[in-house]
Design a protein around this motif. Structure first.
Motif, PDB file in Angstrom:
ATOM      1  N   HIS A 467       0.831  -1.203   0.000  1.00 49.95           N
ATOM      2  CA  HIS A 467       0.000   0.000   0.000  1.00 49.95           C
ATOM      3  C   HIS A 467       0.873   1.263   0.000  1.00 49.95           C
ATOM      4  O   HIS A 467       0.727   2.136  -0.859  1.00 49.95           O
ATOM      5  CB  HIS A 467      -0.912  -0.030   1.228  1.00 49.95           C
ATOM      6  CG  HIS A 467      -1.769   1.185   1.401  1.00 49.95           C
ATOM      7  ND1 HIS A 467      -3.115   1.183   1.121  1.00 49.95           N
ATOM      8  CD2 HIS A 467      -1.474   2.439   1.820  1.00 49.95           C
ATOM      9  CE1 HIS A 467      -3.607   2.386   1.355  1.00 49.95           C
ATOM     10  NE2 HIS A 467      -2.625   3.171   1.785  1.00 49.95           N
ATOM     11  N   GLU A 468       1.775   1.322   0.970  1.00 47.70           N
ATOM     12  CA  GLU A 468       2.609   2.527   1.072  1.00 47.70           C
ATOM     13  C   GLU A 468       3.502   2.671  -0.149  1.00 47.70           C
ATOM     14  O   GLU A 468       3.768   3.779  -0.615  1.00 47.70           O
ATOM     15  CB  GLU A 468       3.438   2.515   2.358  1.00 47.70           C
ATOM     16  CG  GLU A 468       2.614   2.532   3.644  1.00 47.70           C
ATOM     17  CD  GLU A 468       1.550   3.623   3.690  1.00 47.70           C
ATOM     18  OE1 GLU A 468       1.734   4.679   3.038  1.00 47.70           O
ATOM     19  OE2 GLU A 468       0.510   3.424   4.359  1.00 47.70           O
ATOM     20  N   HIS A 471       1.656   4.426  -2.843  1.00 42.38           N
ATOM     21  CA  HIS A 471       1.763   5.887  -2.706  1.00 42.38           C
ATOM     22  C   HIS A 471       3.127   6.341  -3.216  1.00 42.38           C
ATOM     23  O   HIS A 471       3.249   7.369  -3.887  1.00 42.38           O
ATOM     24  CB  HIS A 471       1.668   6.296  -1.231  1.00 42.38           C
ATOM     25  CG  HIS A 471       0.283   6.258  -0.670  1.00 42.38           C
ATOM     26  ND1 HIS A 471      -0.773   6.926  -1.232  1.00 42.38           N
ATOM     27  CD2 HIS A 471      -0.216   5.649   0.442  1.00 42.38           C
ATOM     28  CE1 HIS A 471      -1.872   6.721  -0.494  1.00 42.38           C
ATOM     29  NE2 HIS A 471      -1.552   5.944   0.522  1.00 42.38           N
ATOM     30  N   GLU A 497      -5.727   7.667  -2.552  1.00 42.66           N
ATOM     31  CA  GLU A 497      -5.531   6.270  -2.167  1.00 42.66           C
ATOM     32  C   GLU A 497      -5.677   5.296  -3.336  1.00 42.66           C
ATOM     33  O   GLU A 497      -5.541   4.094  -3.159  1.00 42.66           O
ATOM     34  CB  GLU A 497      -6.501   5.875  -1.042  1.00 42.66           C
ATOM     35  CG  GLU A 497      -6.288   6.627   0.267  1.00 42.66           C
ATOM     36  CD  GLU A 497      -4.938   6.340   0.932  1.00 42.66           C
ATOM     37  OE1 GLU A 497      -4.436   5.207   0.789  1.00 42.66           O
ATOM     38  OE2 GLU A 497      -4.384   7.258   1.542  1.00 42.66           O
ATOM     39  N   SER A 500      -2.353   3.419  -4.063  1.00 44.18           N
ATOM     40  CA  SER A 500      -1.894   2.600  -2.934  1.00 44.18           C
ATOM     41  C   SER A 500      -2.768   1.359  -2.780  1.00 44.18           C
ATOM     42  O   SER A 500      -2.276   0.240  -2.667  1.00 44.18           O
ATOM     43  CB  SER A 500      -1.907   3.429  -1.652  1.00 44.18           C
ATOM     44  OG  SER A 500      -3.173   4.037  -1.463  1.00 44.18           O
TER      45      SER A 500
HETATM   46 ZN    ZN Z   1      -2.749   5.208   2.056  1.00 43.58          ZN
END
Ligand code: ZN
Length: 680
Positions: A467-468, A471, A497, A500
Motif C-alpha cells: 500500500h505505502e 503511494h 488512495e 496505494s
Molecule cells: Zn494510504
C-alpha cells in the motif's frame, strides 16, 4: 559561509540527516522564510505584467527552499521524536502557518496570479502549469483572499489556532499511548500467545530493563495480544486502555475536539460555505455533500445483511466453542481470530515464516518491475537517521535513474505509529533547466528481526507495505515537471488512495505471491492449501469491516456538515447515533475512539474520511481492468502508469480515470472483491 546543514541549498541530492541538530532548525527556517518574504516583495514591485518565468518560477523556488528545511525536520519529529526537537517543531509549525497565512492573504500576489491567469501568456503555458495556476487561485479563495480586511485577520487567527490544536491532539494520543504498559510477570498469563509474540514482548521488557513480558498499545504489540491472549481480564484491560486513550486528565482531547469543530465551522462560514463539509469538498473529486452521504449510506445498506450474518456467526461460535456467553468488545478480535482459524485453519502467524523481510522486498520490487519495467537497487552509502533505515534507487526501462526512497521498516520507541509514505523531495524542473528527481520516505512499524530470526511479517503487514509503496510509486513515477502538481501534489484526497490500494491487490494473486512467498528456513513456497485458505479467508468479516469504515466515515462527515459544536448534541451523541444507524457492534460507553481519531483531528481527513472507500471503488475498478486481461499485462500497466501514476495533480482525476478505464468508475468491482453479493 553558512554552516547550517539545513541551508545546504537546492541542489543537494538528499537531506544531510546525520548533521541536523535541533539548534539548526529555527535559524534555518527563519533564514528561508525571511528570504522568501524579501523575494516576494521584490517580485510584486515589478512594473511588468507577471509571467510564468517572472512570478511562478521564483515562487516554486521559494517553496522548494522552505520544503528543504522543513521537510527533514518534520520527518525527524515523526521518526525520532525527542524532548529537544519537540518544542522546536511546534514553534516551526507556528512560523510556517503564519507564513502560509501571509501568502494566502497577500492581495498583491493574488492579483498578480489573477493577472497571469487572464493574460495572453496563459493559453500558451503547459497543461500542468495552467493547472497549478488554477489551483493557486482556488486555494487563495479558500484561504480567504476575497475576505474584507478585518475578517482576514480573524481567519488567520483561526488557522493558526487550528494548526496548534491538531498538533496538541496528536501529541496527546502519542503520550497516552506511551503512558500505558502491561508488564506480565506470570507466564501463565501468556496462554494462547504464539512464541514469536512472547519473544518480542520479552525483548521489549529487556530493553526497558524490566522482568517478564511487556505489552504496549502500539499496533504490533496490541493487535496480537487482542487476537490471542486467553486471559480475558487482561484483554479487557488492554482494550479499555486502548479505546480510552486521550479521554481523561491532562491528555483529554475532548475539549480540543469541540474547539476544532467550532473553529472549522466558523472558518467555513466566513468563506460562504454552508459548513465545513462543503468547504472540504471544494478540493475533492466527490461533487457534493449529498453525493458523499448517499454513497456511504448505499454502501452501508448493501453491506448490512452480510455483516449481520457475520456477527451472528461470531456470536454463535463464541458461545459454543469459546464459552463466551456474552460477546464483549474485548472478545471480538479474539473470537474472530479463533473463528478465522477454525474456518480457514490458518492464522496471520502461520503466514509469517513465508514473508521474511528480504524476500518480501525483493518480491515487491519484482512486481513493480514486471508492471512498469523499472529496476530498484539498494545503495548503502547514503546517510540516514537511524541504523535500521535503508535507501533504494529506481531506474527506468532505459536504465536511467528516475527516483529514490528511504525505507524505515521497524517499530521502535520515539517513532510515530502506523505506516506512511511522505515526500522527501519532489520531481521538479528547476529554473536552470536541470531535473530534480523525486525521493520518498516509506515508514512502517513492523516487527524487527528477533535474535537470529529475520524480520517476519504478517500478510497484513505485507499488504501495508505494498500500500505505502503504491503511494510511493505515485510520488516517484510522476513525469510532471511543475512542482505544485508533480507526484501526489494537487491530487484530491479522495483519489490519493487509488494507487496505494491498487497495489494491495497483488498480494492476493498467486502469480505475484509466487515471486516472493517462501519459507525463510526451508525455502518452500507458500503451500497451495494455505494459499487457498488465505484466499477463502480474504473476505472474512468483510461486511463488518466495511461497516466499521463507513461508521468512521459517516461520523466524520456528519460531524462536519450536520452538527453544531455549540449545540445541545454532544460529539458522543452523534457518534452513538451513527453507530445505531450503521454499526452491527455497539462498543461500550467508555469507548472514546474519537479522542484518538487523529485522521480527522490532526491529519488531513476532516470531512474526508469517506475518501478511503471512495478511492477503493476507483482502485478495485482499476484492478479489474488487469483482471480482464492479465495481472501483469504490460499494456494495461503502461496505460495505468501514463494516465494515473504519471500525471499527479496535473489534470482532473475523473477525466484521467475515464481515459484509463474507458468509462466512469463503477462500484461493482469493489463489492465483488469484498465478497459482498448484491441481490437482483
Ligand atoms: Zn494510504
Amino acid at each position: 559561509m553558512n554552516e547550517n546543514p539545513l541551508l545546504q541549498g537546492l541542489n543537494a541530492e538528499l537531506p544531510p540527516f546525520p548533521q541536523i541538530r535541533p539548534e539548526h532548525v529555527l535559524p534555518a527556517l527563519d533564514t528561508v522564510l525571511n528570504e522568501s518574504r524579501a523575494e516576494l516583495k521584490r517580485l510584486l514591485q515589478s512594473e511588468q505584467a507577471p509571467t510564468w518565468q517572472s512570478l511562478m518560477q521564483p515562487m516554486e523556488t521559494m517553496e522548494e527552499r522552505i520544503g528543504r528545511v522543513w521537510g527533514p525536520v518534520s520527518h525527524l519529529n515523526s521518526v525520532c521524536d525527542s524532548d529537544a526537537l519537540r518544542p522546536i517543531h511546534q514553534q516551526c509549525l507556528m512560523k510556517l502557518t503564519a507564513y502560509q497565512a501571509e501568502l494566502a492573504q497577500n492581495e498583491a500576489l493574488y492579483a498578480a496570479i489573477k493577472a497571469l491567469r487572464e493574460g495572453p501568456e496563459f493559453a500558451r503555458l503547459a497543461d500542468d502549469q495552467q493547472q497549478m495556476i488554477e489551483y493557486a487561485l482556488r486555494d487563495f479563495r479558500l484561504s480567504g483572499a476575497e475576505l474584507p480586511k478585518e475578517k482576514k485577520a480573524r481567519f488567520t487567527e483561526i488557522q493558526m489556532r487550528l494548526s496548534e490544536l491538531g498538533s496538541t491532539f496528536e501529541q496527546h494520543v502519542l503520550d497516552a499511548t506511551r503512558a500505558f504498559e502491561l508488564v506480565i510477570g506470570d507466564e501463565a498469563d501468556l496462554a494462547g500467545l504464539p512464541e514469536t509474540i512472547r519473544q518480542a514482548a520479552e525483548q521489549r521488557a529487556r530493553e526497558e530493563g524490566k522482568e517478564g513480558w511487556l505489552f504496549t498499545l502500539d499496533a504490533p504489540s496490541y493487535i496480537p495480544f487482542m487476537q490471542y491472549a486467553e486471559n480475558r481480564a487482561l484483554r479487557q484491560r488492554m482494550y479499555t486502555a486502548f479505546v480510552s486513550r486521550a479521554s481523561e486528565g491532562e491528555l483529554d482531547n475532548s475539549p480540543i475536539i469541540t474547539e476544532i469543530l467550532a473553529l472549522r465551522q466558523q472558518a467555513a462560514a466566513m468563506l460562504g460555505f454552508r459548513h465545513y463539509g462543503d468547504y472540504s469538498l471544494a478540493t475533492k473529486m466527490a461533487g457534493s455533500t449529498d453525493e458523499v452521504i448517499g454513497f456511504l449510506r448505499e454502501l452501508a445498506q448493501k453491506t448490512r445483511p452480510m455483516a449481520d450474518q457475520e456477527l451472528e456467526e461470531l456470536r454463535a461460535f463464541a458461545t459454543d466453542k469459546l464459552g463466551l456467553e456474552r460477546l464483549e468488545a474485548w472478545d471480538i478480535t479474539y473470537a474472530s481470530e479463533h473463528l478465522r482459524q477454525k474456518k480457514y485453519a490458518y492464522s496471520q502467524q502461520d503466514l509469517k515464516p513465508y514473508f521474511p523481510e528480504d524476500q518480501v522486498l525483493a518480491g515487491l520490487f519484482a512486481v513493480a518491475g514486471r508492471l512498469y519495467g523499472i529496476r530498484i537497487r539498494a545503495r548503502d552509502d547514503v546517510p540516514v537517521w537511524h541504523e535500521d533505515v535503508r535507501f533504494f534507487e529506481i531506474f527506468d526501462t532505459n536504465d536511467e535513474k528516475i527516483a529514490a526512497f528511504y525505507l524505515d521498516p521497524y517499530a521502535r520507541a520515539h517513532k510515530r505509529g502506523g505506516a506512511w509514505m511522505d515526500e522527501c523531495i519532489s520531481r521538479w524542473r528547476r529554473p536552470d533547466g536541470s531535473l530534480q528527481l523525486p525521493v520518498a520516505y516509506l515508514v512502517c512499524n513492523f516487527d524487527a528481526p528477533v535474535g537470529k530470526t529475520p524480520a517476519l511479517w504478517t500478510h497484513d503487514e505485507v499488504l501495508t507495505l505494498f500500500h505505502e509503496f503504491g503511494h510511493g510509486l505515485h510520488h516517484m513515477l510522476t513525469r510532471v515537471d511543475t512542482l505544485g502538481v508533480s507526484g501526489i501534489r494537487g491530487v484530491p484526497w479522495d483519489a490519493v488512495e487509488l494507487p496505494s490500494q491498487f497495489m494491495e491487490n497483488f498480494c492476493w494473486e498467486q502469480e505475484a505471491l509466487d515471486l516472493f512467498a517462501r519459507h525463510y528456513e526451508s525455502g518452500e513456497p507458500l503451500p497451495d492449501a494455505l494459499f487457498d485458505r488465505m484466499q477463502a479467508g480474504r473476505n472474512f468479516q468483510s461486511g463488518m469491516h466495511m461497516l466499521r469504515q463507513i461508521e468512521f466515515a459517516l461520523f466524520d462527515f456528519l460531524l462536519h456538515s450536520d452538527f453544531d459544536p455549540g449545540g445541545d448534541t454532544s460529539v458522543q451523541a452523534l457518534l452513538d447515533e451513527v453507530r445505531r444507524e450503521v454499526a452491527v457492534v455497539i462498543p461500550p460507553a467508555f469507548n472514546h475512539f474519537q479522542n484518538s481519531f487523529s485522521h480527522i483531528f490532526a491529519g488531513g481527513y476532516a470531512a474526508g474520511y469517506y475518501s478511503y472507500k471512495w478511492a477503493e471503488v476507483l482502485s478495485s475498478d482499476a484492478f479489474s481492468a488487469f483482471e480482464e486481461r492479465a495481472i501483469f499485462d504490460p499494456e494495461t500497466a503502461a496505460e495505468f502508469r501514463d494516465h494515473i501514476l504519471a500525471v499527479g495533480g496535473s489534470r482532473d482525476i475523473m477525466d484521467a480515470f475515464v481515459d484509463f478505464r474507458g468509462r466512469k468508475p463503477s462500484v461493482d468491482a469493489l463489492l465483488r472483491h469484498s465478497g459482498i453479493t448484491v441481490g437482483p
